[in-house]
Design an enzyme around this catalytic site. Structure first.
Site, PDB file in Angstrom:
ATOM      1  N   LYS A   1      -8.444 -17.528 -24.815  1.00  0.00           N
ATOM      2  CA  LYS A   1      -8.943 -18.630 -23.980  1.00  0.00           C
ATOM      3  C   LYS A   1     -10.032 -18.096 -23.029  1.00  0.00           C
ATOM      4  O   LYS A   1     -10.172 -16.869 -22.879  1.00  0.00           O
ATOM      5  CB  LYS A   1      -7.791 -19.234 -23.176  1.00  0.00           C
ATOM      6  CG  LYS A   1      -7.126 -18.250 -22.221  1.00  0.00           C
ATOM      7  CD  LYS A   1      -5.825 -18.786 -21.661  1.00  0.00           C
ATOM      8  CE  LYS A   1      -5.186 -17.773 -20.721  1.00  0.00           C
ATOM      9  NZ  LYS A   1      -3.826 -18.151 -20.334  1.00  0.00           N
TER      10      LYS A   1
ATOM     11  N   TYR B   1     -27.284 -10.629   4.342  1.00  0.00           N
ATOM     12  CA  TYR B   1     -26.914 -11.819   5.127  1.00  0.00           C
ATOM     13  C   TYR B   1     -25.926 -11.471   6.233  1.00  0.00           C
ATOM     14  O   TYR B   1     -24.956 -10.754   6.016  1.00  0.00           O
ATOM     15  CB  TYR B   1     -26.284 -12.883   4.227  1.00  0.00           C
ATOM     16  CG  TYR B   1     -27.265 -13.554   3.303  1.00  0.00           C
ATOM     17  CD1 TYR B   1     -28.274 -14.379   3.814  1.00  0.00           C
ATOM     18  CD2 TYR B   1     -27.177 -13.374   1.933  1.00  0.00           C
ATOM     19  CE1 TYR B   1     -29.171 -15.008   2.962  1.00  0.00           C
ATOM     20  CE2 TYR B   1     -28.068 -14.002   1.072  1.00  0.00           C
ATOM     21  CZ  TYR B   1     -29.069 -14.811   1.589  1.00  0.00           C
ATOM     22  OH  TYR B   1     -29.949 -15.433   0.752  1.00  0.00           O
TER      23      TYR B   1
HETATM   24  C1  LIG Z   1      -2.983 -17.059 -20.634  1.00  0.00           C
HETATM   25  C2  LIG Z   1      -1.666 -17.189 -21.284  1.00  0.00           C
HETATM   26  C3  LIG Z   1      -1.069 -16.107 -21.938  1.00  0.00           C
HETATM   27  C4  LIG Z   1      -1.644 -14.702 -21.894  1.00  0.00           C
HETATM   28  O1  LIG Z   1      -1.326 -14.128 -20.659  1.00  0.00           O
HETATM   29  P1  LIG Z   1      -1.749 -12.613 -20.294  1.00  0.00           P
HETATM   30  O2  LIG Z   1      -1.110 -12.382 -18.989  1.00  0.00           O
HETATM   31  O3  LIG Z   1      -3.231 -12.608 -20.212  1.00  0.00           O
HETATM   32  O4  LIG Z   1      -1.237 -11.763 -21.380  1.00  0.00           O
HETATM   33  C5  LIG Z   1       0.104 -16.328 -22.630  1.00  0.00           C
HETATM   34  N1  LIG Z   1       0.676 -17.552 -22.650  1.00  0.00           N
HETATM   35  C6  LIG Z   1       0.152 -18.606 -22.005  1.00  0.00           C
HETATM   36  C7  LIG Z   1       0.844 -19.923 -22.050  1.00  0.00           C
HETATM   37  C8  LIG Z   1      -1.019 -18.463 -21.292  1.00  0.00           C
HETATM   38  O5  LIG Z   1      -1.531 -19.510 -20.642  1.00  0.00           O
END
Ligand SMILES: *Cc1c(COP(=O)(O)O)cnc(C)c1O
Length: 361
Positions: free
Chosen positions: A36, A253
């Site tokens: 993702k 800044y």
């Molecule tokens: C993002 C996600 C993962 C992966 O998690 P990590 O901590 O990056 O390994 C697994 N399951 C779900 C439902 C997620 O949203």
């Protein structure tokens, strides 16, 4: 893409290596690689093309899954947040996505469209975010009818803290649900995230869902890099000016940094619009020619400044490393008051990605 602009090297072989650690730790589990958020900033299509050995992929949104299919990715793709409307359902059936059902309204939608295909039931065993309540499972199952149920999914809330009893509790709950219900498909469990895989051997079930660890960063609360993981991203940005600031003059800044003595500084062309957080504290190391030099002043939208030592031979055009090889992203995250997840997934689209180890064919 010019390496005279902020850019990220992505080592796909490192990702394949890290994937191998998952299967080494949990040899009997199938792996749903979580890609993702554009594979946490690493490029989802490239990562998917590299990971031919993944049993499935998981993304959060339908649009992410569509991109993968359109790029020719053939493995199963799971929608972790399921579907929200008729358009999502159309895509899910057209491209044969696996769909997570975490709320009853999704069952209504899918059944209404007559398009219930391969579904994972997500149960809330303690995360308190997505998932049907455990006591609602029989009701939901009775509504599922003859649809293809892939198994039960749940998400761990505290696996990044090995001292927390929560992971064990969540595991007990999901195993109890699995044993109670009659359907064979309910014996298929999909539980572990990266922290589960790294720190909790008992989270080994039929399926696991590693994300962050694939990219070589540690999900654990201690913020320490894990030697066995190879960092996949190195974030580079060019020095675009070197100059001397006189004693008493300030930089950036708000003038939050003032030279205590005449100081040479390097101005580096990457800032918060590239994904280097504005919250990053002064003193945070930046690597120039392999040497750590401290961030000074505020992070700007397009630039940061670093203090040099008199002996540093640094010129405009040299590249600095903001994190990655030689400078763990976990460490920079600590200096920015955040976690590796936000840094990696926050590298913006104007930062070009340069790939090493791309899959052929
Ligand atoms: C993002 C996600 C993962 C992966 O998690 P990590 O901590 O990056 O390994 C697994 N399951 C779900 C439902 C997620 O949203």
């Amino acid at each position: 893409m010019s390496s005279r602009q902020a850019h990220a090297h992505i080592d796909l072989d490192a990702i394949a290596h890290n994937f191998g650690l998952v299967t080494e730790k949990f040899p009997d589990s199938k792996v749903m690689a979580v890609i993702k958020a554009d594979a946490y900033g690493h490029g989802a299509v490239k990562v998917a093309q590299k990971l031919k050995q993944a049993d499935a992929f998981a993304v959060a949104r339908v649009s992410e899954a569509v991109k993968l299919r359109e790029a020719g990715v053939g493995q199963p793709i799971c929608l972790l947040e399921g579907v929200m409307d008729a358009e999502d359902i159309n895509y899910a059936s057209m491209y044969e996505f696996q769909v997570v059902i975490h709320s009853e309204y999704q069952l209504d939608l899918l059944q209404h469209a007559g398009a219930l295909r391969q579904v994972w039931l997500k149960v809330d065993t303690g995360m308190g975010r997505l998932g049907i309540r455990m006591e609602e499972l029989p009701h939901i199952l009775s509504r599922l009818g003859k649809q293809k149920l892939l198994g039960l999914m749940t998400h761990l809330s505290d696996a990044s803290n090995p001292a927390s009893p929560k992971t064990r509790e969540q595991l007990e709950r999901i195993h109890a649900l699995s044993a109670q219900a009659g359907l064979p498909a309910l014996r298929v469990l999909n539980v572990a995230n990266s922290a589960g895989i790294i720190a909790h051997p008992a989270t080994a079930t039929q399926w696991v869902r590693p994300g962050l660890m694939l990219y070589g960063a540690s999900p654990m609360d201690n913020g320490l890099p894990i030697d066995a993981l190879f960092p996949a991203m190195t974030f580079f940005a060019p020095v675009i000016a070197v100059k001397t600031v006189k004693q008493g003059e300030s930089v950036g800044y708000g003038g939050i940094w003032t030279a205590e003595r005449d100081t040479r500084i390097a101005v580096i062309a990457a800032g918060y619009a590239d994904g280097y957080p504005r919250e990053t504290r002064p003193g945070t190391p930046v690597l120039i020619h392999g040497v750590r030099r401290p961030l000074i002043g505020r992070v700007s939208m397009d630039m940061i400044c670093v203090a040099l030592e008199p002996e540093d031979a640094v010129d405009a055009g040299d590249n600095a490393v903001l994190w990655g090889e030689g400078l763990p992203v976990e460490e920079i995250a600590g200096h920015a008051g955040t976690i590796a997840y936000t840094l990696l997934s926050g590298v913006s689209s104007r930062v070009g990605r340069i790939y090493r180890g791309a899959a052929h064919g």
